[in-house]
Scaffold this active site. Sequence first.
Site, PDB file in Angstrom:
ATOM      1  N   CYS A   2       0.817  -1.208   0.000  1.00  0.00           N
ATOM      2  CA  CYS A   2       0.000   0.000   0.000  1.00  0.00           C
ATOM      3  C   CYS A   2       0.854   1.263   0.000  1.00  0.00           C
ATOM      4  CB  CYS A   2      -0.863   0.021   1.246  1.00  0.00           C
ATOM      5  SG  CYS A   2      -1.887  -1.422   1.437  1.00  0.00           S
ATOM      6  N   ARG A  27       5.361  -0.305  -6.174  1.00  0.00           N
ATOM      7  CA  ARG A  27       5.354  -1.112  -4.950  1.00  0.00           C
ATOM      8  C   ARG A  27       4.354  -2.255  -5.022  1.00  0.00           C
ATOM      9  NH1 ARG A  27       7.170   2.195  -0.477  1.00  0.00           N
ATOM     10  NH2 ARG A  27       5.759   1.140   0.900  1.00  0.00           N
ATOM     11  N   TRP A  75      -3.035  -2.671  -1.425  1.00  0.00           N
ATOM     12  CA  TRP A  75      -2.639  -4.058  -1.707  1.00  0.00           C
ATOM     13  C   TRP A  75      -3.420  -4.898  -0.724  1.00  0.00           C
ATOM     14  CZ3 TRP A  75       0.077  -8.146   0.727  1.00  0.00           C
ATOM     15  CH2 TRP A  75       0.601  -9.102  -0.137  1.00  0.00           C
ATOM     16  N   ASN A 100      -1.790   2.202   5.879  1.00  0.00           N
ATOM     17  CA  ASN A 100      -0.916   1.084   5.496  1.00  0.00           C
ATOM     18  C   ASN A 100      -0.695   0.245   6.736  1.00  0.00           C
ATOM     19  OD1 ASN A 100      -0.653   2.316   3.069  1.00  0.00           O
ATOM     20  ND2 ASN A 100       1.543   2.739   3.236  1.00  0.00           N
ATOM     21  N   GLY A 101      -0.604  -1.067   6.566  1.00  0.00           N
ATOM     22  CA  GLY A 101      -0.350  -1.931   7.710  1.00  0.00           C
ATOM     23  C   GLY A 101      -1.582  -2.747   8.047  1.00  0.00           C
ATOM     24  N   GLU A 483      18.168 -17.738  -6.512  1.00  0.00           N
ATOM     25  CA  GLU A 483      17.731 -16.418  -6.978  1.00  0.00           C
ATOM     26  C   GLU A 483      17.171 -16.526  -8.402  1.00  0.00           C
ATOM     27  OE1 GLU A 483      16.966 -13.735  -5.775  1.00  0.00           O
ATOM     28  OE2 GLU A 483      17.097 -12.257  -7.369  1.00  0.00           O
ATOM     29  N   LYS A 487      13.371 -15.504  -9.461  1.00  0.00           N
ATOM     30  CA  LYS A 487      13.051 -14.540 -10.530  1.00  0.00           C
ATOM     31  C   LYS A 487      12.043 -15.138 -11.502  1.00  0.00           C
ATOM     32  CE  LYS A 487      14.066 -11.564  -9.269  1.00  0.00           C
ATOM     33  NZ  LYS A 487      14.780 -11.309  -8.060  1.00  0.00           N
ATOM     34  N   GLU A 490       8.614 -15.303  -9.873  1.00  0.00           N
ATOM     35  CA  GLU A 490       8.020 -13.990  -9.620  1.00  0.00           C
ATOM     36  C   GLU A 490       7.392 -13.388 -10.863  1.00  0.00           C
ATOM     37  OE1 GLU A 490      10.431 -11.587  -6.185  1.00  0.00           O
ATOM     38  OE2 GLU A 490      11.567 -12.029  -7.984  1.00  0.00           O
ATOM     39  N   HIS A 506      18.931 -37.133  -3.840  1.00  0.00           N
ATOM     40  CA  HIS A 506      18.142 -37.270  -2.618  1.00  0.00           C
ATOM     41  C   HIS A 506      16.677 -36.904  -2.835  1.00  0.00           C
ATOM     42  CE1 HIS A 506      21.780 -38.129  -0.403  1.00  0.00           C
ATOM     43  NE2 HIS A 506      22.341 -37.154  -1.099  1.00  0.00           N
ATOM     44  N   LYS A 605       6.446  -4.485  -3.799  1.00  0.00           N
ATOM     45  CA  LYS A 605       7.863  -4.139  -3.789  1.00  0.00           C
ATOM     46  C   LYS A 605       8.402  -4.025  -2.375  1.00  0.00           C
ATOM     47  CE  LYS A 605      11.726  -2.842  -5.636  1.00  0.00           C
ATOM     48  NZ  LYS A 605      12.512  -3.974  -6.176  1.00  0.00           N
TER      49      LYS A 605
HETATM   50  C1  F1P Z   1      12.562  -8.149   0.232  1.00  0.00           C
HETATM   51  C2  F1P Z   1      11.729  -8.655  -0.956  1.00  0.00           C
HETATM   52  C3  F1P Z   1      12.413  -8.379  -2.296  1.00  0.00           C
HETATM   53  C4  F1P Z   1      11.489  -8.768  -3.449  1.00  0.00           C
HETATM   54  C5  F1P Z   1      10.135  -8.084  -3.367  1.00  0.00           C
HETATM   55  C6  F1P Z   1       9.539  -8.282  -1.998  1.00  0.00           C
HETATM   56  O1  F1P Z   1      12.617  -6.767   0.193  1.00  0.00           O
HETATM   57  O2  F1P Z   1      11.536 -10.039  -0.790  1.00  0.00           O
HETATM   58  O3  F1P Z   1      13.594  -9.102  -2.374  1.00  0.00           O
HETATM   59  O4  F1P Z   1      12.086  -8.412  -4.680  1.00  0.00           O
HETATM   60  O5  F1P Z   1      10.278  -6.763  -3.724  1.00  0.00           O
HETATM   61  O6  F1P Z   1      10.460  -7.976  -0.935  1.00  0.00           O
HETATM   62  P1  F1P Z   1      13.802  -5.889   0.774  1.00  0.00           P
HETATM   63  O7  F1P Z   1      13.869  -6.159   2.255  1.00  0.00           O
HETATM   64  O8  F1P Z   1      15.056  -6.276   0.085  1.00  0.00           O
HETATM   65  O9  F1P Z   1      13.375  -4.487   0.478  1.00  0.00           O
END
Ligand code: F1P
Length: 610
Positions: A2, A27, A75, A100-101, A483, A487, A490, A506, A605
């Site tokens: 949010c 975000r 969000w 937010n929260g 990683e 990617k 995601e 295993h 984000k």
């Molecule tokens: C951690 C994270 C990112 C991911 C996404 C959600 O965020 O898992 O690695 O790309 O944006 O959050 P941060 O602590 O690195 O900001």
Amino acid sequence: MCGIVGAVAERNVVEILLEGLRRLEYRGYDSAGVALLNDQQELIRVRRTGKVQELADAIAQNPVRGSVGIAHTRWATHGGVTEANAHPHFSGERVAVVHNGIIENYQSLRATQREAGYTFSSDTDTESIAHQVDSMLNKGHSLLAAVQEAVKTFHGAYGTVVMDKQDPERVVVARSGSPLVIGLGIGENFIASDQLALLPVTRRFIFLEEGDVAEITRTTVSVFDKDGNAVQREVIESNIQHDAGDKAGYRHYMLKEIHEQPVVVRNTLQGRLTDTGLNTDIFGPNADEILAKVKHVQIIACGTSYHSGMVARYWLEQYANVSCNVEIASEFRYRKSFVHPNSLLVTISQSGETADTLAALRLAKEQGYMASLTICNVPGSSLVRESDLAFMTMAGAEIGVASTKAFTTQLTGLLMLTMALGQANGMSDATRDAAVKALHALPAKLEETLSLSNEIEGLAEEFADKHHALFLGRGDQYPIAMEGALKLKEISYIHAEAYASGELKHGPLALIDDEMPVIVVAPNNELLEKLKSNVEEVRARGGIMYVFADRDANFVSDDTMRVINVPHVDDMIAPVIYTLPLQLLSYYVAVIKGTDVDQPRNLAKSVTVE
Ligand code: F1P
């Protein structure tokens, strides 16, 4: 996640609010809304599910204006993605709130409010904030006092902004667990959950602290701490570089950010790496003195940042002779853990606001760590402010939800941390010299690796109809395989898993068939022969492989294996280099699949709730 923007001005603030929301789009969100107090002292609201543009189109069709306003991108957490659940939320026709929260005790607040005669038009926890403030106003409190009283009844995390129709000169804001920043203008003031939202209108900011409540008018900002005492918070001049509208000719921010990596890694090294080692105190004032005493490192992070921490564990133990544990923040914070003597707590985060990482830092502070260091990309963020030491990655604003350049700059910082800790723990001159040389070479090697882009774009076609993929690596390339899998998940929504290739026998070998592409990262290091045996195990079971290999590793393309040659680099920087082809692969697969690359479904984000 949010986003919040608010303004108290003389001019019409609608465009400021909409532009602020656009700048927070990266975000991740699913609906957007705005509430304004217009010249007739009416409270008006426009909300839309979907993109900010849909909200902007709705406002263009039926223009609204107002000089005091709040806006939000939501969000969904409590309640589905509907217009009724989008913020701002009202209490009657009087109070408007964005939040937010998560208010964890919203069920019990709702029950009490229902008994008092309040009705609900959404499924959100936020609506109970509006009613709670309204009930305090009805007791005769000012807006400021009403918010101060209301927050005493909330459990959970909030960054909230409240407007009262009967008091049109001000907004009142409260922060506990979700960041808020006040932007100072001339004859106008602003509020946002992230300074990026306000860069078109100001560069002067006050970052609110935990428990702060603030009253904002056109000409005044009054901040009160959690005990209600008036406090002065420092005004910070931001020099952050960001233009949310600028994809620099690339189709997506993610592709732009992938291609920025040589430059931002160079920026991260600049002023820190010398011809022979590191400059002093690059991790903060007196850092060298603190780091000289460190015997153990505990790394805490989430998501991509956790993967960079996993690479650092290999580096710290191999090159710096310092023991290291790495843990996901959401696990660390809810279990009893052991604090080794002379332990340094390292948090890693792009945003500096990730709720679990921040909570883990706060918990660890009570547990007796020697000091805390954050590797972070956002100056002024909560992790930076609350840690003893900070190393700023110089990635610049990262807009794509899937992290790319933040990750490689984190790795760059972590390799420098390895050098700094190695200094006091017997790192040989030869190892230090090799690290200096490898880091100096890194930006150019990254540039060279990006030239694989076209080849990888061609390769991506072969993944578009696949439902699963397996990534393999060994040693410090195992986290890089993780990683790579993250990617792909995601942004292309293909199910992907990563394994240390020694684990194949295993269990995961059972999955191998010609429908499961296997991606292998294969630098020419001491584990190469072991990795080759694992590759043969896959081949013998009819698996189709894509091997990103050092040109000297002697892999040859055939019917079952496609080899992509990656530039030869020193072992130390190989994890950074092999990240790039995997980022490019995920990107091009996602483009072929037509997903929303920069804002993938269901993701945010900056994860500011746990
Ligand atoms: C951690 C994270 C990112 C991911 C996404 C959600 O965020 O898992 O690695 O790309 O944006 O959050 P941060 O602590 O690195 O900001």
